[in-house]
Scaffold this motif. Structure first.
Motif, short mmCIF file in Angstrom:
data_model
loop_
_atom_site.label_atom_id
_atom_site.label_comp_id
_atom_site.label_asym_id
_atom_site.label_seq_id
_atom_site.Cartn_x
_atom_site.Cartn_y
_atom_site.Cartn_z
N UNK A 166 0.84 -1.19 0.00
CA UNK A 166 0.00 0.00 0.00
C UNK A 166 0.87 1.24 0.00
N UNK A 167 0.53 2.17 -0.89
CA UNK A 167 1.22 3.46 -0.97
C UNK A 167 0.17 4.55 -0.97
N UNK A 168 -0.11 5.11 0.20
CA UNK A 168 -1.19 6.08 0.31
C UNK A 168 -2.52 5.42 0.02
N UNK A 169 -3.23 5.95 -0.97
CA UNK A 169 -4.53 5.38 -1.35
C UNK A 169 -4.42 4.22 -2.32
N UNK A 170 -3.22 3.96 -2.83
CA UNK A 170 -3.06 2.92 -3.85
C UNK A 170 -2.72 1.59 -3.19
N UNK A 171 -3.45 0.57 -3.57
CA UNK A 171 -3.18 -0.81 -3.16
C UNK A 171 -2.71 -1.59 -4.36
N UNK A 172 -1.55 -2.22 -4.23
CA UNK A 172 -1.00 -3.06 -5.30
C UNK A 172 -0.97 -4.50 -4.81
#
Length: 235
Positions: A166-172
């Motif tokens: 997770x990077x801020x609002x982004x989920x990979x």
């Protein structure tokens, strides 16, 4: 590339189709979008038609759209009575019909950036007639942080290794399959319940229901990964 959904993903996670979770979803749709008032539905993206087909059998008039020809080929073969079209969800405005309801299920919202996702939600509203309803089924950002960063499970006879970042609002999510060298990557912008509700209000949708696991008695929380919003277009 992210969000390509290769054939191995469909083979692993949707074959054979597990009907049990879908029945809960169908029950929710029938309760909140009864066929007598919400007959014409748009499923975006429709995948292999696992909702379109059963809903058509219940009397709904379905249109399913998806950008994947692999998925659409399966959908058309399984449900020849349903109309399916190839269309990217971010080109939703090209679908010029008006619908009584729109379905966006199985964490199929959030692939774009903040602007694209907000625009898509507005386009879903635009596809609805006044008083039409949208069922949005997404991950709860508050619950994502509780998930393990790495996991291994057996699915469809193969071992799947999952890595979440997770990077801020982004989920990979990176997926590795025991019988393939193919790299499978998925990425979304994820939302807290309050963030999603505010965005819905901003684009002209009223929030009628918000819950977890399609059960109106369970409120969204960090204990439940999937959450659902029933949204209605203002007249």
């Amino acid at each position: 590339m992210a969000n390509e959904f290769p054939a191995i993903w469909f083979d692993t996670f949707l074959t054979p189709v597990n009907a049990s979770p879908v029945q809960v979803e169908l029950d929710f749709i029938q309760l909140h979008l009864p066929v007598s008032k919400f007959r014409r539905l748009l499923d975006v993206p429709c995948g292999i038609g696992r909702h379109c087909g059963p809903l058509a059998a219940l009397g709904y008039e379905m249109l399913g759209i998806d950008r994947s020809e692999t998925a659409l080929a399966v959908a058309r073969r399984q449900y020849p009575e349903v109309e399916f079209r190839r269309c990217d969800m971010f080109a939703l405005r090209s679908v010029e019909e008006s619908f009584d309801g729109v379905l966006c299920l199985w964490q199929s919202f959030g692939y774009g950036d903040s602007y694209q996702n907000r625009t898509l939600l507005g386009d879903m509203r635009g596809a609805l007639r006044p008083g039409g309803r949208l069922v949005l089924d997404i991950y709860n950002a508050d619950a994502v942080d509780v998930l393990p960063h790495d996991a291994i499970e057996e699915r469809a006879g193969r071992t799947v290794r999952t890595k979440r970042t997770r990077n801020g609002r982004r989920l990979r999510v990176d997926l590795e399959y025991s019988d393939s060298d193919e790299r499978d990557v998925h990425e979304w912008e994820i939302y807290s319940p309050s963030d999603l509700e505010q965005m819905a209000i901003d684009v002209g949708l009223d929030v009628l229901v918000r819950c977890a696991w399609f059960d109106p008695s369970i409120p969204p929380s960090r204990d439940h990964l999937r959450m659902q919003f029933l949204l209605e277009r203002r007249a």
